[in-house]
Design an enzyme around this catalytic site. Structure first.
Site, PDB file in Angstrom:
ATOM      1  N   ASN A 156       0.828  -1.116   0.026  1.00 58.16           N
ATOM      2  CA  ASN A 156       0.157   0.046  -0.081  1.00 58.16           C
ATOM      3  C   ASN A 156       0.904   1.223   0.032  1.00 58.16           C
ATOM      4  O   ASN A 156       0.420   2.519  -0.365  1.00 58.16           O
ATOM      5  CB  ASN A 156      -0.916   0.077   1.126  1.00 58.16           C
ATOM      6  CG  ASN A 156      -0.258  -0.543   2.459  1.00 58.16           C
ATOM      7  OD1 ASN A 156       0.283  -1.271   2.590  1.00 58.16           O
ATOM      8  ND2 ASN A 156      -0.304   0.440   3.482  1.00 58.16           N
ATOM      9  N   CYS A 332      -3.789   5.007   8.349  1.00 58.70           N
ATOM     10  CA  CYS A 332      -3.971   4.681   9.473  1.00 58.70           C
ATOM     11  C   CYS A 332      -2.679   5.082  10.517  1.00 58.70           C
ATOM     12  O   CYS A 332      -2.524   5.441  11.658  1.00 58.70           O
ATOM     13  CB  CYS A 332      -4.415   3.110   9.854  1.00 58.70           C
ATOM     14  SG  CYS A 332      -3.758   1.978   8.596  1.00 58.70           S
TER      15      CYS A 332
HETATM   16  N1  PLP Z   1      -4.528  -4.052   3.405  1.00 57.81           N
HETATM   17  C1  PLP Z   1      -4.012  -3.369   2.790  1.00 57.81           C
HETATM   18  C2  PLP Z   1      -2.768  -3.575   1.980  1.00 57.81           C
HETATM   19  C3  PLP Z   1      -4.666  -1.892   2.910  1.00 57.81           C
HETATM   20  O1  PLP Z   1      -4.039  -0.982   2.041  1.00 57.81           O
HETATM   21  C4  PLP Z   1      -5.620  -1.783   3.562  1.00 57.81           C
HETATM   22  C5  PLP Z   1      -6.452  -0.342   3.764  1.00 57.81           C
HETATM   23  O2  PLP Z   1      -5.849   0.571   3.527  1.00 57.81           O
HETATM   24  C6  PLP Z   1      -6.284  -2.878   4.169  1.00 57.81           C
HETATM   25  C7  PLP Z   1      -5.898  -3.833   4.250  1.00 57.81           C
HETATM   26  C8  PLP Z   1      -7.495  -2.521   5.142  1.00 57.81           C
HETATM   27  O3  PLP Z   1      -8.751  -2.490   4.311  1.00 57.81           O
HETATM   28  P1  PLP Z   1     -10.082  -1.833   4.706  1.00 57.81           P
HETATM   29  O4  PLP Z   1      -9.808  -0.436   4.873  1.00 57.81           O
HETATM   30  O5  PLP Z   1     -11.110  -2.127   3.666  1.00 57.81           O
HETATM   31  O6  PLP Z   1     -10.439  -2.523   6.178  1.00 57.81           O
END
Ligand code: PLP
Length: 393
Positions: A156, A332
């Site tokens: 991400n 986050c």
């Molecule tokens: N996994 C990855 C790689 C992410 O980038 C994110 C969100 O930023 C999540 C999990 C979590 O997803 P959600 O916001 O739908 O709970």
């Protein structure tokens, strides 16, 4: 009265995306007229149930699942990730080890840290300075004491794409299930989950122009599934709770649009060209600037750059003042003001990691927006460097 604000230039699409107009249009009737509970036996219930079926098929198609029944709708990527961890440990009560990477999202890393406190052994495989996973080290960790290997498809923060095909082969040969956090890959690159023989894949609608608070978990054919949420027969006994029908319908429509976008090779090429133009332009205009993970395969929309001598947070704030939305990394982690664990895993020190900014584009990003970011970012960085009396501009 406040003067109307002009539209922001939104380059934070890995945090979340704007819902596509067609998605909103598809959702609305499911609030206003077609509001039945899909478990009800009357016509409104049956209509809602049909709408779920359509969305399931649309999401399945996007990720390359031949059977829509492999899709379990969830509240998003976080729930999908945690369901996979839970199901794997439940199915293998004697296997008390999980292998993962140091660069996973906190939706995987934090529940794993808690499982570790409860006695599960967690082995975290590192990446190199380019963000590339040490596949030899990963393979060496996969053994018959592992309940699960959990590796993200695309990072991400840097956009680096991991070699899921190879990892899937290794896992299958050793009889170990593989969970893939596909949240940042879904809708950006082709996913063939059946063909690759994956066991779990978590995806999330709000990263691909769908609504927030809805996602899906793909459950592969060899998995003995154990629900995380119990208390109702929904989702074929795999996820209790009345389905969020409008959001699921919106997710389905977003998946359909993403499938069409991926099928048109110009779409991804155009986004990658804009990203590359932004990247090249910033490298030309800003001294002491480095692109992270530039040497490896990346999703087409993401670039993460370090501007030595300035705080990434300060750059993001300055850009925000100019109507440009970027970020220092995961949304986050940004709110916790911690240096990125992903960049630190790539060998950066805390100061370097804190000098980094992520720009993430979408299919709605325009050339004019990239030009504005190319004008504003060098000004922000130069101003901050002057203030700090740091590096020569
Ligand atoms: N996994 C990855 C790689 C992410 O980038 C994110 C969100 O930023 C999540 C999990 C979590 O997803 P959600 O916001 O739908 O709970």
């Amino acid at each position: 009265m406040q003067p109307p604000r002009s539209e922001p230039i939104y380059l934070d699409n890995n945090a979340t995306t704007r819902a596509a107009p067609q998605v909103l249009e598809a959702m609305w009737p499911h609030f206003a007229e077609k509001y039945g509970n899909p478990s009800s036996l009357h016509q409104l219930g049956l209509d809602a149930s049909d709408a779920l079926g359509t969305a399931r098929a649309q999401v399945a198609k996007l990720i390359g699942a031949r059977s829509p029944e492999r899709i379990v709708f969830t509240s998003g990527g976080t729930e999908g990730d945690q369901t996979a961890l839970h199901a794997a440990l439940r199915a293998h009560p004697k296997r008390r080890r999980i292998v993962t990477t140091t660069v996973e999202h906190s939706a995987v890393l934090e529940p794993l840290a808690e499982l570790e406190r409860d006695g599960v052994r967690v082995d975290r495989v590192n990446v190199n300075g380019d963000g590339e996973l040490d596949l030899e080290a990963l393979c060496a960790q996969i053994g018959d004491d592992c309940a699960l290997v959990s590796v993200m498809w695309a990072n991400n923060e840097t956009g680096a794409v991991h070699d899921i095909a190879r990892i899937a082969r290794e896992c299958r040969e050793r009889g170990v299930w593989l969970h893939v956090d596909g949240v940042q890959a879904c809708g950006k690159i082709a996913m063939q989950v059946d063909e690759l023989g994956l066991d779990f894949v978590a995806v999330s609608a709000h990263k691909l122009h769908g609504p927030k608070g809805v996602g899906a978990l793909y459950v592969g054919p060899r998995v003995e599934f154990a629900p995380l949420l119990r208390g109702g027969p929904q989702e074929h006994e795999r996820r209790a709770g009345t389905e969020n029908v409008p959001a699921i319908v919106g997710f389905g429509r977003a998946a359909q649009l993403a499938s069409a976008w991926l099928a048109d090779s110009d779409g991804a090429r155009r986004v990658a060209q804009l990203r590359d133009r932004l990247e090249r332009g910033l490298l030309e205009r800003i001294p002491h600037c480095t692109v992270h993970a530039a040497a490896v395969a990346r999703v087409p929309n993401t670039t993460n750059l370090r501007f030595d001598g300035v705080s990434g947070e300060a750059v993001v704030m300055m850009l925000s003042g100019d109507g440009i939305c970027a970020s220092t990394g995961a949304a986050c982690a940004s709110s916790r003001h911690r240096p990125s664990h992903v960049l630190m895993a790539m060998g950066l020190d805390a100061a370097q990691a804190s000098s980094s900014v992520r720009f993430s584009l979408s299919r709605f990003t325009t050339e004019a927006e990239i030009e504005r970011a190319l004008e504003a970012t060098p000004v922000a960085v130069a101003g901050l460097r002057t203030l700090a009396g740091s590096l020569a501009n």
